[in-house]
Design an enzyme around this catalytic site. Structure first.
Site, PDB file in Angstrom:
ATOM      1  N   ASP A  15      -1.092  -6.086  -0.049  1.00  0.00           N
ATOM      2  CA  ASP A  15      -1.409  -5.467   1.251  1.00  0.00           C
ATOM      3  C   ASP A  15      -2.908  -5.257   1.401  1.00  0.00           C
ATOM      4  O   ASP A  15      -3.561  -4.745   0.474  1.00  0.00           O
ATOM      5  CB  ASP A  15      -0.746  -4.077   1.347  1.00  0.00           C
ATOM      6  CG  ASP A  15       0.582  -4.109   2.083  1.00  0.00           C
ATOM      7  OD1 ASP A  15       0.936  -5.161   2.665  1.00  0.00           O
ATOM      8  OD2 ASP A  15       1.272  -3.065   2.085  1.00  0.00           O
ATOM      9  N   ASP A  52       0.843  -1.204   0.000  1.00  0.00           N
ATOM     10  CA  ASP A  52       0.000   0.000   0.000  1.00  0.00           C
ATOM     11  C   ASP A  52       0.878   1.253   0.000  1.00  0.00           C
ATOM     12  O   ASP A  52       0.379   2.367  -0.156  1.00  0.00           O
ATOM     13  CB  ASP A  52      -0.985   0.007   1.191  1.00  0.00           C
ATOM     14  CG  ASP A  52      -0.287  -0.030   2.526  1.00  0.00           C
ATOM     15  OD1 ASP A  52       0.932  -0.312   2.567  1.00  0.00           O
ATOM     16  OD2 ASP A  52      -0.961   0.227   3.546  1.00  0.00           O
ATOM     17  N   SER A  53       2.200   1.073   0.097  1.00  0.00           N
ATOM     18  CA  SER A  53       3.131   2.188  -0.104  1.00  0.00           C
ATOM     19  C   SER A  53       2.934   2.790  -1.497  1.00  0.00           C
ATOM     20  O   SER A  53       3.390   3.903  -1.754  1.00  0.00           O
ATOM     21  CB  SER A  53       4.582   1.721   0.069  1.00  0.00           C
ATOM     22  OG  SER A  53       4.858   0.622  -0.778  1.00  0.00           O
ATOM     23  N   GLU A  72       9.283  -4.118  10.348  1.00  0.00           N
ATOM     24  CA  GLU A  72       9.708  -2.850   9.760  1.00  0.00           C
ATOM     25  C   GLU A  72      10.267  -1.922  10.835  1.00  0.00           C
ATOM     26  O   GLU A  72       9.638  -1.722  11.889  1.00  0.00           O
ATOM     27  CB  GLU A  72       8.498  -2.202   9.066  1.00  0.00           C
ATOM     28  CG  GLU A  72       8.790  -0.831   8.470  1.00  0.00           C
ATOM     29  CD  GLU A  72       7.715  -0.341   7.502  1.00  0.00           C
ATOM     30  OE1 GLU A  72       6.814  -1.121   7.133  1.00  0.00           O
ATOM     31  OE2 GLU A  72       7.790   0.832   7.113  1.00  0.00           O
ATOM     32  N   LYS A 100      -1.249  -9.360   3.098  1.00  0.00           N
ATOM     33  CA  LYS A 100      -0.467  -8.910   4.262  1.00  0.00           C
ATOM     34  C   LYS A 100      -1.322  -7.985   5.111  1.00  0.00           C
ATOM     35  O   LYS A 100      -2.047  -7.136   4.590  1.00  0.00           O
ATOM     36  CB  LYS A 100       0.825  -8.212   3.829  1.00  0.00           C
ATOM     37  CG  LYS A 100       1.685  -7.771   5.029  1.00  0.00           C
ATOM     38  CD  LYS A 100       3.133  -7.494   4.651  1.00  0.00           C
ATOM     39  CE  LYS A 100       3.347  -6.246   3.835  1.00  0.00           C
ATOM     40  NZ  LYS A 100       2.907  -5.006   4.513  1.00  0.00           N
ATOM     41  N   GLU A 139      -1.280  -5.508   8.695  1.00  0.00           N
ATOM     42  CA  GLU A 139      -0.503  -4.813   9.739  1.00  0.00           C
ATOM     43  C   GLU A 139      -1.108  -5.071  11.115  1.00  0.00           C
ATOM     44  O   GLU A 139      -2.332  -4.962  11.290  1.00  0.00           O
ATOM     45  CB  GLU A 139      -0.491  -3.304   9.470  1.00  0.00           C
ATOM     46  CG  GLU A 139       0.284  -2.920   8.224  1.00  0.00           C
ATOM     47  CD  GLU A 139       0.421  -1.413   8.052  1.00  0.00           C
ATOM     48  OE1 GLU A 139       0.061  -0.652   8.975  1.00  0.00           O
ATOM     49  OE2 GLU A 139       0.888  -1.003   6.973  1.00  0.00           O
TER      50      GLU A 139
HETATM   51  N1  LIG Z   1       9.203   5.152  -0.603  1.00  0.00           N
HETATM   52  C1  LIG Z   1       8.785   4.505   0.486  1.00  0.00           C
HETATM   53  N2  LIG Z   1       9.621   3.641   1.081  1.00  0.00           N
HETATM   54  C2  LIG Z   1       9.230   2.960   2.205  1.00  0.00           C
HETATM   55  O1  LIG Z   1      10.017   2.152   2.719  1.00  0.00           O
HETATM   56  C3  LIG Z   1       7.920   3.188   2.709  1.00  0.00           C
HETATM   57  C4  LIG Z   1       7.083   4.109   2.031  1.00  0.00           C
HETATM   58  N3  LIG Z   1       7.545   4.751   0.937  1.00  0.00           N
HETATM   59  N4  LIG Z   1       5.809   4.333   2.444  1.00  0.00           N
HETATM   60  C5  LIG Z   1       5.224   3.483   3.457  1.00  0.00           C
HETATM   61  C6  LIG Z   1       6.224   3.138   4.458  1.00  0.00           C
HETATM   62  C7  LIG Z   1       6.703   4.352   5.262  1.00  0.00           C
HETATM   63  N5  LIG Z   1       8.050   3.970   5.559  1.00  0.00           N
HETATM   64  C8  LIG Z   1       8.984   4.777   6.187  1.00  0.00           C
HETATM   65  C9  LIG Z   1       9.102   6.105   5.854  1.00  0.00           C
HETATM   66  C10 LIG Z   1      10.044   6.903   6.477  1.00  0.00           C
HETATM   67  C11 LIG Z   1      10.859   6.368   7.450  1.00  0.00           C
HETATM   68  C12 LIG Z   1      11.861   7.249   8.107  1.00  0.00           C
HETATM   69  O2  LIG Z   1      12.184   8.272   7.591  1.00  0.00           O
HETATM   70  N6  LIG Z   1      12.403   6.833   9.232  1.00  0.00           N
HETATM   71  C13 LIG Z   1      13.475   7.537   9.910  1.00  0.00           C
HETATM   72  C14 LIG Z   1      13.703   6.956  11.263  1.00  0.00           C
HETATM   73  C15 LIG Z   1      13.253   7.900  12.356  1.00  0.00           C
HETATM   74  C16 LIG Z   1      13.638   7.390  13.723  1.00  0.00           C
HETATM   75  O3  LIG Z   1      14.847   7.445  14.019  1.00  0.00           O
HETATM   76  O4  LIG Z   1      12.762   6.933  14.452  1.00  0.00           O
HETATM   77  C17 LIG Z   1      14.779   7.380   9.103  1.00  0.00           C
HETATM   78  O5  LIG Z   1      15.616   8.297   9.198  1.00  0.00           O
HETATM   79  O6  LIG Z   1      14.941   6.370   8.424  1.00  0.00           O
HETATM   80  C18 LIG Z   1      10.738   5.037   7.791  1.00  0.00           C
HETATM   81  C19 LIG Z   1       9.802   4.229   7.146  1.00  0.00           C
HETATM   82  C20 LIG Z   1       8.363   2.683   5.012  1.00  0.00           C
HETATM   83  N7  LIG Z   1       7.461   2.582   3.883  1.00  0.00           N
HETATM   84  C1  LIG Z   2       7.269  -1.461   3.246  1.00  0.00           C
HETATM   85  C2  LIG Z   2       6.488  -2.700   2.968  1.00  0.00           C
HETATM   86  C3  LIG Z   2       6.731  -3.768   3.970  1.00  0.00           C
HETATM   87  C4  LIG Z   2       5.013  -2.386   2.837  1.00  0.00           C
HETATM   88  O1  LIG Z   2       4.170  -2.728   3.633  1.00  0.00           O
HETATM   89  C5  LIG Z   2       4.609  -1.563   1.684  1.00  0.00           C
HETATM   90  O2  LIG Z   2       5.413  -1.375   0.747  1.00  0.00           O
HETATM   91  O3  LIG Z   2       3.456  -1.116   1.681  1.00  0.00           O
HETATM   92 MG   LIG Z   3       2.331  -1.720   3.374  1.00  0.00          MG
END
Ligand SMILES: Nc1nc(=O)c2c([nH]1)NC[C@@H]1CN(c3ccc(C(=O)N[C@@H](CCC(=O)O)C(=O)O)cc3)CN21
Ligand SMILES: CC(C)C(=O)C(=O)O
Ligand SMILES: [Mg+2]
Length: 278
Positions: A82, A43-44, A181, A112, A114
């Site tokens: 998803d 669903d991303s 994740e 899948k 959540e």
């Molecule tokens: N392009 C994309 N990639 C992804 O992996 C993804 C999506 N979109 N959309 C749905 C979710 C959202 N996701 C994400 C988006 C941002 C972070 C992020 O920026 N995390 C911070 C960590 C912050 C902390 O320290 O708690 C990082 O710096 O990685 C993590 C997962 C994973 N999924």
């Molecule tokens: C990041 C993965 C695990 C997901 O759920 C998605 O792409 O939606």
């Molecule tokens: Mg997802």
């Protein structure tokens, strides 16, 4: 195509499982031709290809639309779709109906879901109905508003213990695989050792049974902030931008199309049409 039992066998043999998202025909085809073990229609897609800033607006119909396209591109690869925001929190009956619809219309091999908690009876129900379920714990983006954003989960021992307990419950309920994740790598390792079902990590370090990344992140076609856990194996965005900019220039400067890109009518036909050469 691999089966759910083959994925369990891969875990036992310490053979890593590879998964990537795909949302359309060409990306699924590239993934299949690259030899990926599993494709996730995540669903991303709402964020990556539809331009929303979260996964919340994504609907069952969106998932079906993209799932069908991915299926056509990768007919021989295990496909997971998803369950989108909200639908699993209606009654178990309603959620089952949506899961059946998604399986039948996309031709996916699994769905899948959540979360644990109230999802546990649903995982049991879907599994009993013959629908293989992948569970998803840690950072669950559909709950980002409650979790305080896209943050790492399970950083304290008590939070980690909760995730570990939830993971065991999803396994007991019949999930054949678990996506984890954005959790510390130590927790991911402990969890992978505690479960018999394969764990697939994204931002969970290397001591899990497999990895998943978002297709566009992996190839550098992303337009959003790139999370820390992503490794970009290519940077296609600048390549694409360059190609488009060159096209614009060539059309403006009359360089494109050249003779090589045009079609020709025989001279006698041009005479009949407008009296010969012009
Ligand atoms: N392009 C994309 N990639 C992804 O992996 C993804 C999506 N979109 N959309 C749905 C979710 C959202 N996701 C994400 C988006 C941002 C972070 C992020 O920026 N995390 C911070 C960590 C912050 C902390 O320290 O708690 C990082 O710096 O990685 C993590 C997962 C994973 N999924
Ligand atoms: C990041 C993965 C695990 C997901 O759920 C998605 O792409 O939606
Ligand atoms: Mg997802």
């Amino acid at each position: 195509m691999k089966s759910t039992t083959q994925f369990k066998a891969m875990k036992m043999k310490y053979e890593k499982i590879t998964m990537v998202t795909a949302y359309d025909y060409p990306s699924a085809k590239v993934a299949e031709q690259a030899g990926i073990d599993m494709i996730l229609v995540g669903d991303s897609l709402g964020m990556v290809v539809l331009g929303y800033d979260s996964t919340i607006p994504v609907t069952v119909d969106d998932m079906i639309h993209h799932g069908k396209a991915a299926r056509r591109g990768a007919p021989d690869t295990f496909l997971v779709v998803d369950m989108p925001f909200g639908v699993c929190h209606l009654s178990t009956d309603q959620a089952l109906r949506y899961a059946i619809e998604m399986m039948q219309k996309t031709g996916a091999e699994a769905v899948k879901i959540e979360g644990a908690g109230t999802m546990i009876p649903l995982i049991e129900r879907l599994t009993a109905a013959g629908i293989p379920v992948v569970a998803h714990l840690g950072l669950t983006p559909q709950s980002a508003a409650v979790l305080g954003g896209f943050k790492v989960q399970g950083k304290t021992s008590s939070e980690a213990l909760k995730i570990l307990e939830d993971a065991k419950k999803t396994e007991q309920a019949g999930a054949f695989m678990l996506v984890v994740e954005c959790i510390p790598h130590q927790l991911a390792k402990q969890l992978s050792e505690a479960l018999t079902i394969p764990t697939i990590g994204i931002g969970a370090g290397k001591d899990v049974d497999g990895q998943v990344l978002v297709f566009h992140d992996l190839i550098g076609y992303g337009t959003h902030h790139i999370p820390k856990f992503v490794k970009q194996y290519a940077t296609v965005f600048p390549t694409m931008q360059q190609a488009l900019a060159t096209y614009v220039d060539e059309v403006k400067s009359l360089t494109f199309p050249s003779e090589a890109h045009q079609f020709v009518m025989k001279e006698q036909e041009t005479i009949a049409l407008y009296g010969g050469k012009k």
